[in-house]
Design an enzyme around this catalytic site. Structure first.
Site, PDB file in Angstrom:
ATOM      1  N   ASP A 254      -9.626  14.152   7.819  1.00 38.91           N
ATOM      2  CA  ASP A 254      -8.919  13.145   7.027  1.00 38.91           C
ATOM      3  C   ASP A 254      -8.883  13.535   5.544  1.00 38.91           C
ATOM      4  O   ASP A 254      -9.165  12.726   4.671  1.00 38.91           O
ATOM      5  CB  ASP A 254      -9.612  11.773   7.233  1.00 38.91           C
ATOM      6  CG  ASP A 254      -8.886  10.616   6.575  1.00 38.91           C
ATOM      7  OD1 ASP A 254      -7.655  10.707   6.399  1.00 38.91           O
ATOM      8  OD2 ASP A 254      -9.562   9.629   6.232  1.00 38.91           O
TER       9      ASP A 254
ATOM     10  N   HIS B 268       0.836  -1.210   0.000  1.00 37.18           N
ATOM     11  CA  HIS B 268       0.000   0.000   0.000  1.00 37.18           C
ATOM     12  C   HIS B 268       0.868   1.256   0.000  1.00 37.18           C
ATOM     13  O   HIS B 268       0.667   2.169  -0.805  1.00 37.18           O
ATOM     14  CB  HIS B 268      -0.916  -0.028   1.233  1.00 37.18           C
ATOM     15  CG  HIS B 268      -1.705   1.230   1.456  1.00 37.18           C
ATOM     16  ND1 HIS B 268      -3.067   1.307   1.238  1.00 37.18           N
ATOM     17  CD2 HIS B 268      -1.327   2.470   1.881  1.00 37.18           C
ATOM     18  CE1 HIS B 268      -3.479   2.534   1.502  1.00 37.18           C
ATOM     19  NE2 HIS B 268      -2.440   3.263   1.907  1.00 37.18           N
ATOM     20  N   GLU B 269       1.828   1.293   0.914  1.00 36.26           N
ATOM     21  CA  GLU B 269       2.649   2.505   1.039  1.00 36.26           C
ATOM     22  C   GLU B 269       3.486   2.746  -0.216  1.00 36.26           C
ATOM     23  O   GLU B 269       3.598   3.876  -0.694  1.00 36.26           O
ATOM     24  CB  GLU B 269       3.546   2.401   2.276  1.00 36.26           C
ATOM     25  CG  GLU B 269       2.779   2.378   3.595  1.00 36.26           C
ATOM     26  CD  GLU B 269       1.897   3.599   3.795  1.00 36.26           C
ATOM     27  OE1 GLU B 269       2.241   4.673   3.292  1.00 36.26           O
ATOM     28  OE2 GLU B 269       0.856   3.472   4.439  1.00 36.26           O
TER      29      GLU B 269
ATOM     30  N   GLU C 257      -5.974   6.790  -2.100  1.00 39.59           N
ATOM     31  CA  GLU C 257      -5.980   5.768  -1.056  1.00 39.59           C
ATOM     32  C   GLU C 257      -6.421   4.409  -1.602  1.00 39.59           C
ATOM     33  O   GLU C 257      -5.851   3.370  -1.282  1.00 39.59           O
ATOM     34  CB  GLU C 257      -6.920   6.182   0.086  1.00 39.59           C
ATOM     35  CG  GLU C 257      -6.239   6.928   1.198  1.00 39.59           C
ATOM     36  CD  GLU C 257      -5.073   6.142   1.762  1.00 39.59           C
ATOM     37  OE1 GLU C 257      -5.238   4.957   2.090  1.00 39.59           O
ATOM     38  OE2 GLU C 257      -3.977   6.711   1.860  1.00 39.59           O
TER      39      GLU C 257
ATOM     40  N   HIS D 185       1.638   4.295  -3.031  1.00 37.96           N
ATOM     41  CA  HIS D 185       1.561   5.764  -2.984  1.00 37.96           C
ATOM     42  C   HIS D 185       2.709   6.368  -3.793  1.00 37.96           C
ATOM     43  O   HIS D 185       2.546   7.397  -4.445  1.00 37.96           O
ATOM     44  CB  HIS D 185       1.617   6.274  -1.544  1.00 37.96           C
ATOM     45  CG  HIS D 185       0.311   6.205  -0.817  1.00 37.96           C
ATOM     46  ND1 HIS D 185      -0.862   6.726  -1.329  1.00 37.96           N
ATOM     47  CD2 HIS D 185      -0.015   5.686   0.392  1.00 37.96           C
ATOM     48  CE1 HIS D 185      -1.849   6.518  -0.469  1.00 37.96           C
ATOM     49  NE2 HIS D 185      -1.363   5.892   0.583  1.00 37.96           N
TER      50      HIS D 185
ATOM     51  N   TYR E 109      -4.289  14.546  -2.964  1.00 33.02           N
ATOM     52  CA  TYR E 109      -4.675  13.854  -1.730  1.00 33.02           C
ATOM     53  C   TYR E 109      -5.737  14.639  -0.966  1.00 33.02           C
ATOM     54  O   TYR E 109      -5.535  15.070   0.164  1.00 33.02           O
ATOM     55  CB  TYR E 109      -3.436  13.627  -0.870  1.00 33.02           C
ATOM     56  CG  TYR E 109      -3.542  12.442   0.066  1.00 33.02           C
ATOM     57  CD1 TYR E 109      -3.659  11.150  -0.427  1.00 33.02           C
ATOM     58  CD2 TYR E 109      -3.507  12.618   1.436  1.00 33.02           C
ATOM     59  CE1 TYR E 109      -3.750  10.066   0.425  1.00 33.02           C
ATOM     60  CE2 TYR E 109      -3.587  11.539   2.305  1.00 33.02           C
ATOM     61  CZ  TYR E 109      -3.706  10.261   1.790  1.00 33.02           C
ATOM     62  OH  TYR E 109      -3.788   9.186   2.643  1.00 33.02           O
TER      63      TYR E 109
ATOM     64  N   HIS F 195      -9.601   8.165   3.742  1.00 30.18           N
ATOM     65  CA  HIS F 195      -9.525   6.776   4.205  1.00 30.18           C
ATOM     66  C   HIS F 195     -10.905   6.147   4.405  1.00 30.18           C
ATOM     67  O   HIS F 195     -10.990   4.954   4.677  1.00 30.18           O
ATOM     68  CB  HIS F 195      -8.744   6.675   5.522  1.00 30.18           C
ATOM     69  CG  HIS F 195      -7.276   6.923   5.404  1.00 30.18           C
ATOM     70  ND1 HIS F 195      -6.713   8.161   5.579  1.00 30.18           N
ATOM     71  CD2 HIS F 195      -6.248   6.080   5.106  1.00 30.18           C
ATOM     72  CE1 HIS F 195      -5.398   8.081   5.416  1.00 30.18           C
ATOM     73  NE2 HIS F 195      -5.093   6.838   5.121  1.00 30.18           N
TER      74      HIS F 195
HETATM   75 ZN    ZN Z   1      -2.482   5.275   2.254  1.00 32.37          ZN
END
Ligand code: ZN
Length: 349
Positions: A264, A167-168, A191, A171, A182, A269
């Protein structure tokens, strides 16, 4: 003020706030307050906007170049180098999981999409482990992965879940391709793209078909004290956890439950549950290995010139339908599956 989640961290601020308020978990509450404060303080990392080559040049080294550093409980980056490419296991589980996870992610992008590292040009993969004390997060800071050890009351160490590493790093891939802003719907797409490819990294490593996959994100991160199985569920958004301390997973599965919020980054998210569920529906309808069906379509969309940085759900959905036709044929079962998936979640009419 609203915490600035510019670090692209895996644990969202609303979840950290719930842990911070927990009376039964003093160590976790303190750790969550620290993690929240670091989200609020950090500024958006500035990077050159690089347009990576789509193809692979003959001069690019196709093997991974990993360097794992140890912050040794401090918040000073990058820390001390403890494992370089080709070196043996160290016996430190966080170091070795980070090394293996970066390798599995590199292998996925190279084998499946012919992409050499996250920038397509062999970018070295750097990570720091043992960041901070009981640090309750993992994040991509624009150039490296950073992993906390967790507080051990609510969160385990963050290297434990391969999909979180995938996941990271996704990005990073997004940063070098569509560069989705974002914030709001483009942020929720950012996301979701990370959940999609993070899940695919784990599915590819395990050799799982769409039917066999768990479609959970962050499985294994919670301790046994938590009533929950993961941070998010792509199969059933909103069901990953329901806990007296953490509250209930707030993700919507369809536009009917879309969350209007300023928290957020505008719910990046939470509302990501909607495109996540569309991907799950398309992938399972197509069947087989998800990276060959819906995953390939999402990749074509992410690298399409028609996806702008500020695109919304409907715009992105239309591009996936379009590129599914290009890849699999107009009117193909794959294209119908993609279109039906977006209709089911209420993004397309
Ligand atoms: Zn993320």
């Amino acid at each position: 003020m609203t915490p600035t989640d510019s670090r692209r961290s895996v644990v969202p601020p609303y979840l950290l706030r719930a842990v911070a308020a927990a009376s039964g978990f003093p160590r976790a509450a303190e750790a969550a307050r620290t993690a929240l404060a670091s989200l609020a303080l950090v500024q958006t990392p500035k990077h050159e906007h690089l347009v990576a080559p789509r193809g692979v040049s003959g001069t690019v080294d196709r093997s991974p170049q990993r360097t794992i550093s140890d912050a040794r409980g401090t918040t000073t980056l990058p820390g001390t180098v403890v494992r370089r490419e080709g070196e043996a296991d160290t016996g430190d589980v966080a170091v070795d999981e980070a090394y293996a996870g970066l390798g599995a992610t590199h292998a996925f992008w190279l084998d499946v999409f012919g992409r050499v590292s996250i920038d397509g040009a062999g970018l070295p993969l750097d990570a720091t482990v043992h960041y901070g004390q009981d640090y309750d997060n993992a994040y991509w800071d624009g150039s490296r992965m950073v992993f906390g050890d967790g507080d051990d009351e609510v969160f385990r160490r963050f290297t434990i879940a391969l999909d979180v590493i995938g996941h990271e790093l996704a990005h990073g891939v997004t940063q070098y391709t569509a560069d989705l802003t974002y914030q709001g719907q483009s942020g929720a797409l950012n996301e979701s793209v990370s959940d999609v490819f993070g899940s695919l990294v784990a599915q590819y490593a395990a050799g799982q078909t769409a039917e066999q996959a768990s479609w959970l994100i962050g499985e294994g991160l919670f301790t046994d004290a938590v009533h929950g199985v993961a941070l998010r569920s792509m199969r059933a958004p909103g069901t990953a956890y329901d806990d007296p301390v953490l509250g209930k997973d707030p993700q919507p599965a369809t536009m009917a439950d879309y969350l209007e919020t300023t928290d957020d980054q505008g719910g990046v998210h939470t509302n990501s549950g909607i495109p996540n569920h569309a991907f799950f529906l398309a992938a399972t309808a197509i069947g087989g290995y998800a990276w060959q069906g819906a995953g390939a379509v999402w990749w074509d969309a992410l690298t399409s010139d028609t996806v702008t940085a500020s695109i919304d759900f409907a715009g992105f959905a239309a591009v996936t339908v379009d590129v599914a036709g290009s890849r699999f044929g107009a009117g193909s079962a794959q294209q119908s599956a993609v279109q039906d998936a977006w209709r089911t979640v209420g993004v397309l009419d």
